[in-house]
Design an enzyme around this catalytic site. Structure first.
Site, PDB file in Angstrom:
ATOM      1  N   SER A 114      -0.079   3.929  -1.645  1.00 56.76           N
ATOM      2  CA  SER A 114      -1.250   3.958  -0.765  1.00 56.76           C
ATOM      3  C   SER A 114      -2.029   5.254  -0.958  1.00 56.76           C
ATOM      4  CB  SER A 114      -0.776   3.873   0.687  1.00 56.76           C
ATOM      5  OG  SER A 114      -1.852   4.030   1.567  1.00 56.76           O
TER       6      SER A 114
ATOM      7  N   GLY B  13     -11.163   3.754   3.202  1.00 56.63           N
ATOM      8  CA  GLY B  13     -11.966   4.012   1.996  1.00 56.63           C
ATOM      9  C   GLY B  13     -11.201   3.889   0.701  1.00 56.63           C
TER      10      GLY B  13
ATOM     11  N   THR C  76      -9.866  -1.085   6.097  1.00 50.16           N
ATOM     12  CA  THR C  76      -8.826  -0.198   6.593  1.00 50.16           C
ATOM     13  C   THR C  76      -9.441   0.474   7.794  1.00 50.16           C
ATOM     14  OG1 THR C  76      -7.961   0.149   4.388  1.00 50.16           O
ATOM     15  CG2 THR C  76      -7.446   1.842   5.987  1.00 50.16           C
TER      16      THR C  76
ATOM     17  N   THR D 178      -4.137  -0.875   7.693  1.00 51.78           N
ATOM     18  CA  THR D 178      -4.975  -1.615   6.746  1.00 51.78           C
ATOM     19  C   THR D 178      -4.497  -3.036   6.471  1.00 51.78           C
ATOM     20  OG1 THR D 178      -5.991  -1.481   4.557  1.00 51.78           O
ATOM     21  CG2 THR D 178      -3.689  -0.848   4.687  1.00 51.78           C
TER      22      THR D 178
ATOM     23  N   ASP E  70      -2.349  -3.135  -4.358  1.00 55.99           N
ATOM     24  CA  ASP E  70      -2.138  -1.679  -4.443  1.00 55.99           C
ATOM     25  C   ASP E  70      -0.976  -1.320  -5.379  1.00 55.99           C
ATOM     26  OD1 ASP E  70      -4.218  -0.570  -3.081  1.00 55.99           O
ATOM     27  OD2 ASP E  70      -3.168  -0.364  -1.173  1.00 55.99           O
TER      28      ASP E  70
HETATM   29  O1  DON Z   1      -3.378   1.868   1.205  1.00 56.59           O
HETATM   30  C1  DON Z   1      -4.404   2.039   0.570  1.00 56.59           C
HETATM   31  O2  DON Z   1      -4.653   3.060  -0.038  1.00 56.59           O
HETATM   32  C2  DON Z   1      -5.470   0.946   0.576  1.00 56.59           C
HETATM   33  N1  DON Z   1      -4.836  -0.319   0.797  1.00 56.59           N
HETATM   34  C3  DON Z   1      -6.507   1.269   1.595  1.00 56.59           C
HETATM   35  C4  DON Z   1      -7.628   0.268   1.603  1.00 56.59           C
HETATM   36  C5  DON Z   1      -8.842   0.749   2.254  1.00 56.59           C
HETATM   37  O3  DON Z   1      -8.946   1.864   2.679  1.00 56.59           O
HETATM   38  C6  DON Z   1      -9.953  -0.242   2.283  1.00 56.59           C
HETATM   39  N2  DON Z   1     -11.078   0.316   2.928  1.00 56.59           N
HETATM   40  N3  DON Z   1     -12.023   0.719   2.439  1.00 56.59           N
END
Ligand code: DON
Length: 567
Positions: A449, A470, A378, A396, A420
């Site tokens: 998310s 993250g 992301t 992301t 997710d």
């Molecule tokens: O939308 C979200 O919360 C996740 N798909 C974010 C993924 C992410 O931050 C991956 N990186 N570390």
């Protein structure tokens, strides 16, 4: 504030003791980021930040720059920058008006609740994480077009052309980037139906040039036809053909019907600060407002005298709030997320009544969350233009080079955002967070998310632009960046460099960055009943702080190759 001075002093002594884990050369001077007079772009890649700066210098506004940076990141930071994924913009114009744009991916029309379960109702390993079925309908291009239609000032072509050139002429890889492509090549070979040779075709070395011809052609279609260059015609055909070869389910109808959405930003206050952030389908905004809400009532300086007491308070808040996340948070177009109730001060104080300053509260028994190895797929960038307009954008592919599917012919990576969703009640997603009915898979629905692009005002004036990747650690990293500045008096770069900690109800541990937690503090927390998990860097916060004299200070996260440019 009672005790503040002592506590701050102790906190800074702690920082001195720890040394700065990441980039501090001398420990006795505060770290300062790039300071500029007028404008700033902070992103995960220097070439993307440079593109944004050029757009601003050519008279573009913050949204123009954000579109150009987003498209440039799709080329130079392909593991997270994207046209095959989605994200959120939070925008604050210099007149104080604010907006949020939701270009999160959506479940395809053929998606259904149990699509990742076998006939016994068990989760099929990796099915929601890798391959064609893991992809949600991409929202990024529609999002950029929507943002442009409302706020763009330069020509659309000017905003897309830098990305076209970076893809067509290529860019030179660092050792880290070369390693990353070599590390992920096997996944691309396994999950893409046609070997994407531009990523896998060689053993990459430092100073090699990565050229992405197919992606350049797709970007030209987007440059020349706008939305139709992606959701219709040649690119749509490439996507649907890729799906058919890989038994995926995204259809022409899915692409045709995808729409990004302007939403009321979620706003709240913390002392003299106004927080403008992302509401559902993100959980991030609710989480940071809940944390700030609880903290405001308890007055952080009164929770105890030590840094350990602060971490205890933070962990106990996170434990309760992530339990709320699992139960109540989802795409509000499909599920009645009780946003006001969750942010209600009485609810929050009631929720925190069981807080014991001396003991960790055990998390409930529900499921055993497990944090898998994390990747940084992301990315977040922050922009302020010379007129004082601001954009916070987090975007992301989800994790691990998304689904590891490259759309043959179109040259871009598809997201694996379907993970997710809550693919089965009580089954943790790749970030270890749990979910239930609220976030179950439904056609057209957006998966919950944690992304938390956020803008702060102080006394009505623009104060901070902040966000990070993250996964589930995003809201707590944003929270820490804010608290480091507004409570601990740090500058932006210092606040970003600080070691981060994270917890989330399940699993019942405090995660901390390697070298980032003093043994003495750890012992104090162990005495209260906390458990620990040491891990690599948490998040990559890219932020901008408006200094009292109006200049801008960048916080570019040294955990990545993030960089600020401005003037
Ligand atoms: O939308 C979200 O919360 C996740 N798909 C974010 C993924 C992410 O931050 C991956 N990186 N570390």
């Amino acid at each position: 504030m009672k005790h503040t001075k002592n506590r701050l002093l102790r906190h800074f002594l702690l920082i001195l003791c720890l040394g700065c884990v990441f980039s501090c050369k001398t420990t006795d001077e505060p770290i300062t980021g790039l300071i500029t007079e007028h404008a700033m772009v902070v992103s995960a890649h220097p070439l993307a930040s440079e593109v944004g700066k050029q757009i601003l210098q050519n008279g573009g506004n913050a949204v123009d720059a954000a579109i150009a940076v987003h498209m440039a990141l799709a080329v130079v930071y392909p593991e997270a920058g994207n046209i095959g994924g989605g994200g959120f913009f939070v925008i604050r114009q210099n007149d104080g008006s604010n907006y949020s744009l939701d270009f999160r991916e959506r479940g395809p029309l053929l998606a259904h609740r149990d699509m990742y379960l076998d006939e016994d109702g068990e989760v099929i390993d990796r099915k929601s994480i890798k391959g064609h079925l893991a992809a949600g309908v991409p929202g990024a291009v529609d999002g950029m077009v929507k943002a442009y239609e409302r706020f763009g000032s330069l020509s659309w072509e000017m905003l897309i052309q830098p990305a076209v050139e970076l893809a067509e002429k290529g860019f030179v890889l660092t050792q880290g980037e070369a390693d990353k492509f070599n590390r992920t090549a096997d996944n691309f070979r396994e999950y893409s139906t046609v070997n994407p040779l531009h990523f896998t075709g060689k053993d990459w070395k430092e100073n090699d040039t990565l050229v992405q011809t197919q992606l350049a052609n797709t970007l030209k279609l987007i440059r020349d036809q706008g939305r139709d260059g992606f959701y219709k015609g040649q690119t749509a055909t490439y996507i649907v053909e890729e799906m058919q070869r890989g038994e995926g389910i995204i259809s022409y109808e899915d692409l045709e019907k995808y729409e990004s959405t302007w939403r009321e930003p979620l706003t709240g206050t913390y002392k003299e600060y106004k927080v403008i952030t992302m509401g559902p389908p993100s959980s991030g905004g609710i989480i940071i407002l809940q944390m700030l809400g609880i903290m405001e009532d308890r007055e952080v300086s009164n929770v105890g005298d030590s840094y350990a007491d602060y971490i205890h308070l933070k962990t106990e808040m996170e434990r309760r709030i992530y339990a709320d996340r699992a139960t109540y948070m989802a795409d509000a177009d499909f599920y009645p997320v009780p946003v006001n109730e969750l942010l209600d001060k009485n609810y929050l104080s009631q929720r925190f009544q069981t807080f014991n300053p001396n003991r960790a509260t055990p998390s409930d028994e529900v499921g055993a969350g497990k944090i898998l190895s994390m990747s940084e797929e992301t990315t977040h960038f922050s922009i302020i233009d010379p007129e004082g307009n601001a954009v916070a954008c987090t975007t992301t592919l989800n994790g691990g080079m998304g689904s590891s599917v490259v759309v043959d012919g179109a040259g871009f990576i598809l997201n694996n955002e379907m993970d997710d969703f809550s693919i089965k009640p009580g089954h943790p997603n790749m970030f270890g967070v749990l979910g239930g009915e609220a976030n179950q898979i439904e056609p057209g629905k957006r998966m919950l998310s944690s992304m938390t692009p956020t803008i702060l005002e102080k006394d009505g004036q623009l104060f901070m632009v902040v966000g990070t990747p993250g996964g589930s650690t995003i809201p707590t990293s944003v929270f820490q960046a804010i608290v480091n500045v507004v409570e601990f008096g740090m500058g932006m770069q210092q606040a970003v460099n600080e070691p981060r900690l994270h917890s989330q109800w399940q699993p019942e541990v405090i995660s901390y960055e390697k070298g980032g937690l003093d043994e003495q503090i750890k012992s104090l927390l162990e005495e209260k009943g906390h458990h620990f998990n040491e891990r690599s860097g948490i998040g990559r916060v890219d932020a901008i702080l408006v200094l009292p004299d109006g200049r801008l200070e960048a916080g570019a996260d040294p955990r990545g190759m993030d960089e600020a440019f401005g003037f």
